[in-house]
Design an enzyme around this catalytic site. Structure first.
Site, short mmCIF file in Angstrom:
data_model
loop_
_atom_site.label_atom_id
_atom_site.label_comp_id
_atom_site.label_asym_id
_atom_site.label_seq_id
_atom_site.Cartn_x
_atom_site.Cartn_y
_atom_site.Cartn_z
N ASP A 105 8.24 -10.72 -15.32
CA ASP A 105 7.91 -11.86 -14.49
C ASP A 105 6.44 -12.21 -14.71
OD1 ASP A 105 7.82 -13.65 -12.07
OD2 ASP A 105 9.78 -12.79 -11.75
N ASP A 153 2.25 -3.06 0.51
CA ASP A 153 3.67 -2.81 0.76
C ASP A 153 4.45 -2.47 -0.51
OD1 ASP A 153 2.93 -3.55 3.28
OD2 ASP A 153 4.06 -5.42 3.32
N HIS A 207 4.46 -15.20 -8.41
CA HIS A 207 5.92 -15.15 -8.43
C HIS A 207 6.45 -13.73 -8.54
CE1 HIS A 207 10.01 -15.85 -10.11
NE2 HIS A 207 9.96 -16.97 -9.42
N ASN A 262 17.02 -23.70 -11.24
CA ASN A 262 16.97 -24.64 -10.14
C ASN A 262 17.28 -26.06 -10.64
OD1 ASN A 262 16.29 -22.55 -8.35
ND2 ASN A 262 14.13 -22.73 -8.88
N ALA A 292 20.86 -15.65 -18.07
CA ALA A 292 21.97 -15.63 -17.12
C ALA A 292 23.29 -16.05 -17.75
CB ALA A 292 21.66 -16.53 -15.92
N TYR A 316 24.44 -15.46 -20.68
CA TYR A 316 25.04 -14.51 -21.61
C TYR A 316 26.12 -13.68 -20.91
CZ TYR A 316 21.28 -15.27 -25.02
OH TYR A 316 20.40 -15.81 -25.95
N SER A 355 15.35 -17.79 -7.86
CA SER A 355 14.57 -16.58 -8.14
C SER A 355 14.68 -15.54 -7.03
CB SER A 355 13.10 -16.94 -8.36
OG SER A 355 12.91 -17.56 -9.60
#
Length: 203
Positions: free
Chosen positions: A1, A9, A35, A127, A137, A139, A189
């Site tokens: 990413d 956190d 992101h 999107n 995605a 594949y 995402s």
């Protein structure tokens, strides 16, 4: 990413990773876009003592940050492929790809090699700026994720198509952001990160 910031956190779960774009020499723990830090929080934020902080879906999972996006708007499929190879060679069991790109032979090879090693790849379909389900995605054997809105219906911004495997919440999800901050995330995402967290729990 885009890398993962060592947020309070996240830092107990954050491993040394890599920068997979050309010339990258970091450990994946810089995020100038935000992101990647948001996605990591949804997957595996561990929170802090008491009820402070954010809690991800799989708060005991380790995060292997791979920065294949150097700056906003740069998203090379072969850099994603390099990141997939790094993840597999460093013991990842689940790979979250909360982005989509064009298909390339290099990306297909990396995806197929990961799946052959029994690594789960969870990827966002894209999107509304896209018309078709993006790659990786699209594949075969990739868990392709689209998003639902707050009422559980299909989110109007989310791409759909026959490649979609599953949907998850993708509107105004609170999560971590760089420099110890918090904020909402909307899109396919964060929906992808939710599913990756569920896969991490199974693993």
């Amino acid at each position: 990413d885009t890398g993962v910031d060592p947020h309070p956190d996240l830092r107990n779960n954050l491993l040394p990773g890599t920068d997979s774009y050309p010339g990258g020499k970091g450990n994946g723990q810089v995020d100038t876009v935000g992101h990647g830090t948001r996605m990591a929080g949804l997957v595996a934020a561990h929170g802090r003592s008491g009820n402070a902080g954010a809690l991800g879906i799989a708060p005991k999972a380790k995060i292997l940050p791979i920065r294949y996006v150097k700056s906003k708007g740069t998203n090379d499929p072969d850099d994603i492929a390099t990141g997939i190879d790094f993840a597999v060679s460093n013991g990842a069991q689940v790979i979250n790809i909360s982005s989509e790109a064009s298909p390339t032979p290099r990306l297909r090879e990396a995806v197929e090699a990961a799946i052959n090693k029994d690594v789960v790849i969870v990827a966002g379909v894209g999107n509304s700026s896209s018309i078709l389900v993006g790659f990786p995605a699209a594949y075969e054997n990739v868990v392709a994720v689209t998003a639902t809105n707050r009422s559980g219906s299909h989110a109007d911004f989310a791409v759909t198509g026959p490649e979609v495997v599953i949907s998850a919440p993708g509107v105004d999800l609170p999560t971590t952001s760089p420099n110890g901050g918090y904020g909402p995330s909307t899109g396919t995402s964060p929906a992808t990160a939710i599913v990756a967290g569920a896969a991490a729990l199974v693993r």
